[in-house]
Design an enzyme around this catalytic site. Structure first.
Site, short mmCIF file in Angstrom:
data_model
loop_
_atom_site.label_atom_id
_atom_site.label_comp_id
_atom_site.label_asym_id
_atom_site.label_seq_id
_atom_site.Cartn_x
_atom_site.Cartn_y
_atom_site.Cartn_z
CD GLU A 5 -2.71 5.45 6.68
OE1 GLU A 5 -2.71 5.39 5.45
OE2 GLU A 5 -1.86 4.86 7.40
N GLY A 61 3.07 -1.02 4.26
CA GLY A 61 3.11 0.39 3.90
C GLY A 61 4.53 0.81 3.56
N GLY A 62 5.20 1.43 4.52
CA GLY A 62 6.53 2.01 4.30
C GLY A 62 7.51 1.09 3.58
CB SER A 81 5.72 -1.42 11.90
OG SER A 81 5.34 -0.07 12.11
CD GLU A 116 -3.19 -2.45 7.35
OE1 GLU A 116 -2.02 -2.50 7.00
OE2 GLU A 116 -4.00 -1.62 6.90
CG ASN A 174 -1.74 1.22 1.39
OD1 ASN A 174 -1.80 2.06 0.47
ND2 ASN A 174 -2.40 1.36 2.52
CD1 TRP A 175 3.29 0.87 -2.88
CD2 TRP A 175 3.32 1.97 -4.82
NE1 TRP A 175 3.89 0.05 -3.80
CE2 TRP A 175 3.92 0.71 -5.01
CE3 TRP A 175 3.22 2.83 -5.91
CZ2 TRP A 175 4.44 0.30 -6.24
CZ3 TRP A 175 3.73 2.43 -7.14
CH2 TRP A 175 4.33 1.17 -7.30
CE LYS A 176 -0.09 3.18 4.70
NZ LYS A 176 0.07 3.24 6.14
N GLY A 187 2.96 2.57 10.63
CA GLY A 187 3.90 3.68 10.42
C GLY A 187 4.64 4.09 11.67
CG HIS A 195 -5.68 1.83 5.19
ND1 HIS A 195 -5.14 2.82 5.97
CD2 HIS A 195 -4.72 0.88 5.07
CE1 HIS A 195 -3.89 2.50 6.29
NE2 HIS A 195 -3.61 1.32 5.75
P1 13P Z 1 3.31 0.54 7.57
O1 13P Z 1 3.84 -0.75 7.02
O2 13P Z 1 4.02 1.75 7.06
O3 13P Z 1 3.22 0.50 9.07
O4 13P Z 1 1.80 0.70 7.04
C1 13P Z 1 0.93 -0.38 7.17
C2 13P Z 1 -0.31 -0.08 6.42
O5 13P Z 1 -1.06 0.82 6.78
C3 13P Z 1 -0.59 -0.86 5.21
O6 13P Z 1 -1.88 -0.64 4.75
#
Ligand code: 13P
Length: 272
Positions: free
Chosen positions: A100, A237-238, A216, A170, A11-13, A176, A98
């Site tokens: 966010e 994510g990251g 994470s 999650e 997930n590149w956000k 993050g 998600h």
């Molecule tokens: P991180 O891996 O950056 O913690 O993000 C997880 C996430 O929200 C994937 O959808």
């Protein structure tokens, strides 16, 4: 028990630009090789880069996904994107709920459920994301939260529809932050989600549904997390923004797939 094909999503956000998005996709394709035979790999770039990333993914067995969708076919919904638009760009999967979207944008369970059913009806696979905040965990309400988000999010999805649903657990406090759920805690919440699926549907559906962990996930914790019998992959994510890190996580998940398994990925099954 059914052998569940692991699934890892990136997930590149709201990250990358056009050039770096294409380069990242190309690097992941190049590094994946035959791993896509033992692990489903999906990428969720920002909307404006879906088409270019889709081209970069080509026909190498990776899945193009979108980070969100709106549950109306068309009309006066400024800023929103429909299932038809996603399908036009050959997206096959979409994230809904998600954390966010829930906590930054303010989406509620009824909207998330509408997105999920609309996406399924359009033929998209859906990743329903659920997870508790730090306050909820501290207050001991994690399972109530997971149960509510799961039950409300799935809404009216029937047994047949569940074939195209993936759950992502999650924990919000792990996203993050560099703070990851312990493998024991993650496994325990995944087992709870599977139990709830058995109650909502039946044991076979619970057994067949893939549950990803997100929060994470890094190359150095993927292996111990995926060892949990109810952890079927990751939503990253990251670390999905660095091809080498993402590939290392895919490698950890692919390694758990039974080499002798006759199970096919949903893509092969669908195309059969
Ligand atoms: P991180 O891996 O950056 O913690 O993000 C997880 C996430 O929200 C994937 O959808």
């Amino acid at each position: 028990m059914t052998a569940r094909m692991p699934i890892v999503g990136g997930n590149w956000k709201m990250n990358t630009d056009l050039a770096s998005a294409v380069e990242l996709a190309e690097d992941v394709v190049a590094g994946c090789g035959t791993m896509v035979e033992s692990c489903d790999v999906a990428m969720f770039p920002p909307f404006p880069y879906l088409q270019a990333v889709g081209r970069a993914l080509g026909h190498h067995g990776l899945v193009l996904g979108a980070q969100d969708v709106y549950p109306k076919p068309d009309g006066a919904f400024t800023g929103e994107v429909s299932t038809a638009m996603l399908l036009d760009l050959h997206a096959e999967m979409v994230l809904v709920g998600h954390s966010e979207r829930r906590h930054v944008i303010g989406e509620r369970d009824d909207l998330i459920a509408a997105k999920l059913t609309t996406a399924l009806a359009a033929g998209l696979k859906v990743v329903l994301c659920i997870g508790e905040t730090k306050e909820q965990r501290t207050a001991g309400t994690t399972r109530d939260v997971l149960n509510t988000q799961l039950t409300a999010g799935l809404g009216t999805v029937d047994a047949d529809g569940m074939r195209d649903v993936i759950i992502a657990y999650e924990p919000v406090w792990a996203i993050g932050t560099g703070e990851t759920a312990t493998p024991e805690d993650a496994e325990s919440e995944h087992a709870f989600v599977r139990e709830r699926l058995a109650e909502l549907y039946d044991a076979d559906i619970a057994d067949a549904t893939r549950i990803q962990y997100g929060g994470s996930v890094k190359p150095n914790n993927a292996e111990e997390l995926i060892a949990g019998p109810n952890i079927d992959g990751f939503l990253v994510g990251g670390a999905s923004l660095k091809a080498d890190d993402f590939l290392a996580i895919i490698r950890a998940a692919a390694a758990t797939a039974d080499a002798g398994s006759s199970e096919r990925s949903y893509r092969e099954a669908r195309n059969a």
